[in-house]
Each structure stands twice: as C-alpha cells, then as structure tokens.
Design an enzyme around this catalytic site. Structure first.
Site, short mmCIF file in Angstrom:
data_model
loop_
_atom_site.label_atom_id
_atom_site.label_comp_id
_atom_site.label_asym_id
_atom_site.label_seq_id
_atom_site.Cartn_x
_atom_site.Cartn_y
_atom_site.Cartn_z
N ASN A 345 0.84 -1.19 0.00
CA ASN A 345 0.00 0.00 0.00
C ASN A 345 0.88 1.25 0.00
O ASN A 345 1.78 1.39 0.83
CB ASN A 345 -0.90 0.02 1.23
CG ASN A 345 -1.50 -1.33 1.55
OD1 ASN A 345 -2.26 -1.88 0.77
ND2 ASN A 345 -1.13 -1.88 2.70
N GLU A 378 8.79 -4.74 -0.94
CA GLU A 378 7.66 -3.82 -0.84
C GLU A 378 8.05 -2.39 -1.20
O GLU A 378 7.25 -1.65 -1.79
CB GLU A 378 7.06 -3.87 0.57
CG GLU A 378 6.62 -5.25 1.02
CD GLU A 378 5.69 -5.95 0.03
OE1 GLU A 378 4.87 -5.25 -0.62
OE2 GLU A 378 5.78 -7.17 -0.11
#
Length: 960
Positions: A345, A378
């Site tokens: 995210n 990530e």
C-alpha cells in the site's frame, strides 16, 4: 439402486416394459390410432420442442438476476469504461466493539462515453442511500439500484444520458461490518504486556477487496485521488496512505474525526487505513521522507532494524530509479493477523509480524534475511506497481516480477556481505524452474478476468519466473542499460498504467540508442507469452557442438504424441541466450543466440569440458551427452572450485531434475553428488539438500529410504565435523550451519541428536539461551525425541513469546512430534482461532504434512473440514492453493492420487483450481519417479555404501 429406481428408469427410457406411456407413444405413429401424424411432422415437433427447451435454458443461464429478482443488465465481470473516477471523499466510522462500519462516500466522476448507467463494485455492503448530481449541482434521478453479488457489482440506472467529457458527483451512504477473514477491512487482535486482548482494524485490498470496504471502481486502471476521514475513539489513532491533516472532536461524545491529506492518483487496491494503539519508531531519510515503523508496544524494540534497512533502501531506490519517491512519508506496520507476507500500500505498507520484526538475541540469520528481503520487495513496489501500475492483472508480473528482482538488489545493498546475487539462484530461479516444468504452469502474461482467476496468478510464476527473466535480460544487455530503460519506463508512465509492451518499448529505445540492435520485444515475448522453458540438449563431437531446444516437461503423462519425446510436446521455441565457459576460458563466457532454432558451432580442439549457462543467468536447463556429464563430474571430483558456487548449484539442480523427468539415469546425479564431501559453500549445499531429502521422502517405506539417509550422512560428515555447534562465521556460514545440523539429525547422527536434546533440556529446565541459528534444529529435535511435557512447554512458549520469529519456530517444532495424539490435537487447534491464528493454519498443516506420522492425519483433517477452512480464507487463493499443495505434496502412490482426485472432483476450490492441477501433476510425477528410479537408486546406493564400508575397514583413520 432400489426397485422404484428401476421402474422409473424403465418409464423414462422406454425399456421392455410394454405397458404405459411408451406403448401409447408408439401407437401415435400407427394406422388406426386415435392420434395420427407423419414421421416427418413428428420429427419437426420434437425438434421445435428441443429448440424451445434450449432457448429457455439459455435465457435462464445468461439472465443475471439481481438481489431483488430483477434482471441485472450488465453481464461482464469487468466494469465498462463509460465513466472514470476522479477522486473519492470517503468517511468511515468503524466500531471495533460491535464490528459495525458506517460510511459516506462522494465520488467525482467524468463520463468517458455517453451512458445511462453507472456500474461500480461492492461486496457485502448495504447501500442505504444514493444520489447523483451534475457539475452544476442539479440532481439526476436514479431510476433503479440493483445489486449482483456473483460479479460483486452495483448498477445505477439513470433517468438521463451522461454527456461525454462532463463531470458528475455520486453520493452514497452505506454500512458494512469489519470482516472476520484476512481481506477487506477486517478486525485483528493482539495481547498487551498485561495479557489483555486489544483490537485493531486494518485493511488488505489486493487484488479485489477494496470493494468489500467501500463501493468503488475496483480495477487497477481506474486510478483516482482519495480524501480520507475516519472516526475513532480517543485511545486509538489512525493511519492512511497520506499524512494526517487534522484531528477534531465529533458531535458524538468521546469520538475524534481524523482527516488526511489528499492522496496522489492511485489504484483502489493500494488504498490502506488502520485503526490501532501501536507504538512507533521514526527516521528521516536523506531525501527527506519520514519513515516510521509501527508495532505493538511489546514488540517495538524489535523495529529498529527494519527502520534502518527501510530508510537505507528507500534512499538507494531513489537514486537507482532516477524518479524521486513522491510521498512525504513511508509507514511500515506489523499486523497481528495477516495472510500475505506484506502488502505494498502506497505510503502505508502492512506486514506480517515475522516479516518486519527482528530481535538480534532471538532471531536467526534466515529470519533476518527474510525481513530485509521483504522490506526491499515492498519498497520496490512503490515504483513498480504504485507509481506505474499494470493496466490489468494479466500483467501482474510487471509488479511482482520486478519487485522480486529488485528485492535481492535492495537487500544486497543494505547487507553487502550476504551474497544476495548468488542467493538469487536458489531463492528465485530454482523454484521457478521447478514449477514451470509442470504442464499446469501458465505464461507470465496470462489472461484473467474474475477475482478467482486473478487470485490464482499470485504465484511462483508471476513472482520468481518474472524476476528470473529480468535477471536473464540484464545478463545480455547489462545493468546500466537495464537501469536506463527502467527510468524511461517509469518516467513515461508515472501515475498511470502500463502493459508489458510499454516496458519492451522503453528498453528497445535504450538499446537502439547505444547501438545494441536487439529486438527486445521479439526476444522477451517468447519468455512471457508462452508457458514453460526450454531444455537445451547438447552433444559435442571433435569440438563440434550441436545444441537443440524443446520445451521441458517433467511429467511423462503430459505426452500428447507418443512419437515425440515428452519434453517436446508443444513444440514451443524460445530466443535463448546460450552462454558457456570451457577449461580454456573458465572465467569468461561466450554467447550464441538460439533464435527459435537449434544451433551448431565449433570449439577449440583442446577443450576438455564445457559448462553451459554459467552463473545460471539463463532461464533454461541443460542436458549434456554422457561424455559431457562425465567431464563435468570429473571437474567437480578433482577440483570443484574450478566452477563457481553458482555453477555447482546449477549442475546439481539440473541433474537431479533430469533424473526426476526420466531423461537421464539416477546414477548420473548420484555420481555427481559424491563431490559434496569437499563442498563448503552454502549455495550448492542448499540446492543439494532440497533434492537429496526429497529422494528420502519419495523413498519412504522402501529400502532406498534408509540407504539414502546413510549416503547423505557420508556426504555431510566432514562438513558437520568442520562447522560445529558454535553460532559464528559469516551470514552464509550461519545459514549453512543451520541446514547442516538439521541434516545430521535427520540422518540419525547420534552425536547431533544428543547435543540437540541436551541443549533443549538446558533451555527448558534451566532457561539456558540457545544461539539463534541453532534454535530451529534444537527445538525440532527436542520435540521429535521428547515427551508430551516437552511439547506442552513449546505450546506455552508459543502463547507467551513476544518475538514473532520465536513463535514461528515453535509452530514448526510442535509439528515434529511422533505422538499421534499430539499430532491430532495440534491439527484440531487450527480450527480454534483462539489457539492458532488463521494466518498460521497453513504453516501448521504444511509442517505436520512433512512429518511421516502427520501426513495422513493432515490430509484427513483437510477433507473433513474443507468447508470450514475454505470459509475461513474466503477469496485468498494463495492460502487455499498452498494448503492443497501442502497436504498432498508427500503423496507418492496411485491410491493417494485417486483419493485426492475423488475428493476434489465434487468440491469447489475456486481460485485454488490451478494449485490443485499442479498438486495432482506433482503426485503423478512422484509415481513416475518410483517407476523410473527406485531400483536404480537402490542398486547404486548398495554398491556405493559397500565400497565405503570396505574403504573404512581398510583405511579407518583416513575416513575419520
């Protein structure tokens, strides 16, 4: 079958029961009957009847009834591109006690085409009011509001046409619940320092679960800006992709409204928000990005390593990609219940606790490496996936393949002594080659439509094969040109979407600029648009090399033409960068292109050995003629360091896999493996252990089982004696020690077992600390050879430890018990969420299935409780697919294959369908291995071990 069943069948089929309807029906066509018609007319009547029935069936099949019974007008699982969202104004009030969520949503839209309907996504959401206004604030009547759960869609029929290029505002109020699973907006919990249970609310939206939190256009190309507000209790705080803008009391007593800064344009699956009471540590990067790591107060001391590594890697990526990180902050947060390893995210990365927390006193080097690698993965997504997003999930690999490629680079920059480039071979290439050799594999770029199909491609192919072909691409264009091409790709498509061809265009632009005339798209399409990879078969005669390519399939049952070898079934061809080294130039490789063809070329006359695919940069396997294998085996036996550790590992992986496929005799792999007595490097040993212990498992209940263990013991003994039990040395030496000691215990080394048991009892009874990299083997051995009390002690540690890596080791250790009652109890604990968290169910099932005494109980457990397990994980195919593979992977017989086929024949597996096909093919492969290799392996082992016994009797001091 009952008598009544027989009578019914006779009635329906017109069998020799000459009474009743069948006789009367026949009479219709006979002269003198009351009803008479011609046979031609009768055929017409029957035909028309069938057409009517089919028409009704088609109408029923293709009519999509909404929840109110009306026909749902939109039939496609994809949304139409009639309107595009510009920004969302979302306000949520989650109640962590009642689990109720109240929401208001304003979506600003623009019409791309003229339309009288708006279709958006929504799942398990109750929309309580809706309205639409044009840009002047004039309301537009919504005639109908329909809900179609199968496609997770909401339909708003409008009273007037939306004009192309005009903007509109859609207002919705809705309510939903905090979910029990691990996707959408869900509830998680942890225990504080006093043992009190505390709740948090968190999100996981990728790929298609944003629609479970709020109505939205939940497709990656529908990017928009987000304005977020969350109502919370004062004891909590909230996090969003962007920094907090303001906090103010609400009109309701004791509640606070948090409002956040407007986001950049992004896809819905990247939206994230958390309501929690965690602690944090923070740091400012060189490029002025505020990095924070959040965790429960009891764990925050374990967050410092993540903070340091993430800050360092984020700065490095800024320079590497040449495109600055665009947000003012980057949060990383440890979520107690989390299905994936982590989720990228934008600006608020969520992690499983084991992927973020590191305690230098308790955490092993392997677990520490996982933390660094996951963080690097990530953070790479902040560019590949977030800044530039694939246009549709078919090109998921653009996100995951690049992040998997970059994770080794990022972790290697943060930890230069870890040899991450060499580890890329065993962590990425080997697993990808293993899966891609199955017929049930799929192309990297593959067509998907519905959520189940989308979920199913979050797998080794998208991640590790994607990374591997980028690694291969880098090998023939170089790091500098790759980096330059990536910068163009990111710059051209920032805040937008891209397809695979956009990447090839950027790289082609760079290669042409530097006069490297390579058809990048033509080359790479052969690797992304077709499943599998080639086996390069090589023969050398008098310095003349003949190399041919054909798709490599590891399982014989995939042969469609009995006249073709099984690894040439589909006739696929690739653009292969065929590289090699020889004894004349062991440090300098030569390359020839196989342009969808076979190839021939000449070597110098004095070449005594040739090794193809040096460094295993190419995504293919190589099979040599017998003389070629003999020459390479001779090199390994005389001076194995002539070849790099990567090349030694690639030879091991190739030769054992070719045996598995029945391409070469098992004796070739076993002869090659004898050199391992002198091997000291982690990379070849890690590869060898994977294959050798798989043969041990495949030989269970056969004579070769104990013979394999005895043979492996002869290989590891020199290294076991050298490496010892002191947790010292380099990172790779620590990794090797952990695997070597575990192998010694599995092989029944008495000294190793006794030492592990002694350390276990000192830990249990005297609270004596065990070095981090030895804990796994000590805990596993202590439980395997221990008592029920030993198991119960581990259970207590699991429930009280605040170190995630320690809890993970306990889950693994408890699965090693040989007590059938404890095995069954442990499996039953997975059904009780207060005992085993849902995120850990797969781990327990997988580890128990590895235990010879646990494989059948684990399989029985999954069969008996399939409905409960599938409901628990819902849409998470990566979990359901992993469970299917975990509990069936040890199976080796036709009987077990039949059981699995029969059970799943009438069971809905949803997004686990591809994983099931791969699991079934793997069982067939195990059966094939037995048919091809069991006798040869047993014969070779008997012969080799008897030689060593004679040598030991003759030269006892040398053997010692």
């Amino acid at each position: 079958m009952s008598d009544h069943d027989v009578d019914d069948i006779a009635f329906l089929t017109g069998s020799p029961n000459e009474s009743g309807f069948m006789v009367n029906k026949r009479a219709m066509y006979e002269p003198g009957a009351v009803m008479v018609c011609s046979q031609k007319r009768a055929c017409c009547v029957v035909t028309m009847g069938f057409i009517a029935i089919i028409a009704v069936a088609l109408i029923v099949a293709f009519t999509k009834p909404a929840t109110n019974g009306e026909v749902f007008p939109w039939t496609d699982v994809r949304l139409p591109f009639h309107v595009k969202p510009l920004d969302y104004h979302l306000k949520l009030h989650p109640n962590l006690t009642t689990k109720h969520v109240a929401g208001t949503l304003i979506i600003k839209l623009t019409a791309i085409e003229e339309t009288t309907a708006i279709i958006i996504h929504g799942r398990d959401i109750n929309v309580t009011s809706y309205s639409l206004h044009n840009k002047y604030g004039k309301p537009i009547d919504i005639r109908r509001f329909l809900v179609y759960p199968p496609h997770q869609q909401l339909y708003l029929e409008l009273s007037e046409m939306l004009r192309r290029g005009s903007n509109y505002t859609l207002n919705l109020t809705f309510e939903t619940s905090l979910r029990e699973g691990l996707d959408g907006f869900y509830l998680s919990s942890y225990k504080d320092g006093d043992g009190n249970k505390r709740y948090i609310a968190t999100t996981h939206f990728e790929p298609t679960s944003a629609r479970a939190a709020f109505p939205c256009f939940d497709e990656p190309h529908m990017k928009a800006r987000f304005h977020m507000s969350i109502v919370r209790e004062p004891r909590h705080f909230t996090l969003f992709n962007m920094p907090l803008k303001s906090s103010a009391p609400t009109n309701e007593s004791d509640l606070v409204l948090d409002t956040f800064q407007e986001s950049v344009e992004m896809s819905t699956y990247l939206v994230a928000f958390v309501v929690c009471d965690f602690a944090k540590v923070s740091n400012m990067t060189e490029h002025k990005v505020n990095v924070s790591v959040y965790a429960p107060l009891t764990m925050i001391s374990q967050a410092n390593y993540s903070l340091r590594v993430s800050s360092y890697i984020l700065d490095y990526y800024d320079k590497f990609f040449g495109v600055p990180y665009p947000l003012p902050k980057q949060d990383l947060i440890a979520i107690p219940d989390f299905g994936a390893g982590a989720m990228e995210n934008w600006g608020l990365i969520t992690y499983r606790e084991t992927a973020l927390m590191f305690d230098p006193v308790h955490t092993s080097s392997r677990a520490q490496q996982r933390v660094a690698v996951v963080i690097a993965h990530e953070l790479a997504h902040q560019w590949f996936g977030n800044l530039v997003t694939m246009s549709w999930w078919s090109d998921l690999w653009l996100n995951e393949g690049f992040a998997s490629f970059m994770e080794n680079i990022g972790a290697g920059i943060a930890e230069p002594g870890w040899a991450m480039e060499e580890q890329f071979i065993v962590e990425k290439i080997h697993p990808a080659l293993a899966l891609d050799a199955l017929m049930a594999s799929h192309p990297i770029s593959t067509s998907v439509t519905d959520p189940a199909q989308i979920e199913s491609i979050f797998d080794t192919i998208s991640y590790k094969k994607g990374a591997s072909i980028i690694n291969m691409l880098e090998s023939f264009i170089g790091r500098e040109l790759l980096q330059e091409g990536l910068r163009i790709y990111l710059d051209n498509n920032r805040y937008s979407n891209a397809a695979t061809d956009d990447l090839w265009s950027a790289l082609t632009e760079v290669t042409q600029k530097h006069n490297t005339m390579l058809d990048i798209k033509g080359i790479m399409d052969t690797w992304t648009l077709q499943a599998g990879f080639p086996l390069i078969s090589v023969s050398v005669q008098d310095g003349h090399v003949m190399a041919s390519q054909a798709r490599f399939l590891v399982c014989e049952e995939n042969v469609t033409d009995p006249n073709e070898p099984h690894n040439a079934t589909l006739g696929y061809k690739w653009q292969v960068p065929l590289t090699y080294i020889t004894n004349n130039s062991p440090d300098s490789s030569t390359m020839h292109w196989m342009n969808l063809t076979d190839i021939e070329f000449d070597l110098e006359k004095d070449v005594t050995w040739i090794k193809f695919n040096p460094g295993q940069r190419g995504f293919y396997r190589v099979n040599y003629d017998p003389e070629g294998w003999d020459a390479l085996i001779h090199v390994l036996h005389t001076n194995h360091t002539t070849l790099s550790a990567a090349d030694r590992a690639s030879l091991i992986d190739d030769v054992f896999t070719l045996v598995k496929a029945g391409t070469i005799n098992a004796s070739v792999a076993l002869e090659l493996s004898r050199y391992l007595v002198a091997e000291t490097n982690y990379i070849p040993w890690h590869t060898a252990f994977q294959h050798l212990f798989q043969w041990v498992s495949l030989s269970f209940n056969y004579p070769a089982h104990t013979l394999m263990l005895e043979y492996i013991h002869t290989l590891i003994l020199p290294q076991y004696n050298r490496i010892g039990w002191n947790d010292t040395g380099t990172h790779l030496e620590r990794l090797l020690r952990s695997e070597m000691l575990s192998a010694a215990v599995q092989c029944g080394n008495t000294e190793a077992i006794q030492e592990a048991q002694r350390m276990f009892q000192d830990w249990r009874n005297n609270n004596q600390s065990i070095p981090p990299n030895i804990r796994s083997v000590v805990y596993d051995t202590g439980v395997r050879y221990g008592s029920k009390d030993d198991w119960e002690h581990c259970w207590q540690v699991y429930n009280t430890s605040t170190v995630p890596s320690e809890k993970g080791l306990m889950l693994q250790a408890m699965a090693q018990t040989r007590d059938p009652w404890l095995v069954q109890q442990y499996l039953e604990y997975t059904l009780d969420h207060s005992k085993i968290r849902p995120q850990d169910v797969m781990t327990v099932l997988k580890e128990v299935s590895k235990n010879p005494g646990g494989r059948l109980p684990a399989w029985r457990m999954v069969r008996q409780h399939w409905t409960e397990i599938s409901e628990l994980f819902g849409h998470g195919s990566f979990t359901m697919g992993a469970i299917i593979k975990a509990v069936t992977s040890p199976f080796t017989s036709s009987f077990e294959l039949g059981e699995v086929e029969n059970f799943f024949r009438d069971v809905e597996v949803g997004p686990g369908e591809r994983a099931l096909a791969q699991a079934l093919e793997t069982i067939r492969l195990h059966i094939q291995w037995h048919e091809h290799n069991q006798e040869d392996v047993t014969h070779w082992l008997h012969k080799q071990l008897s030689k060593e016994t004679k040598a030991e009797e003759t030269f006892p001091s040398e053997v010692e």
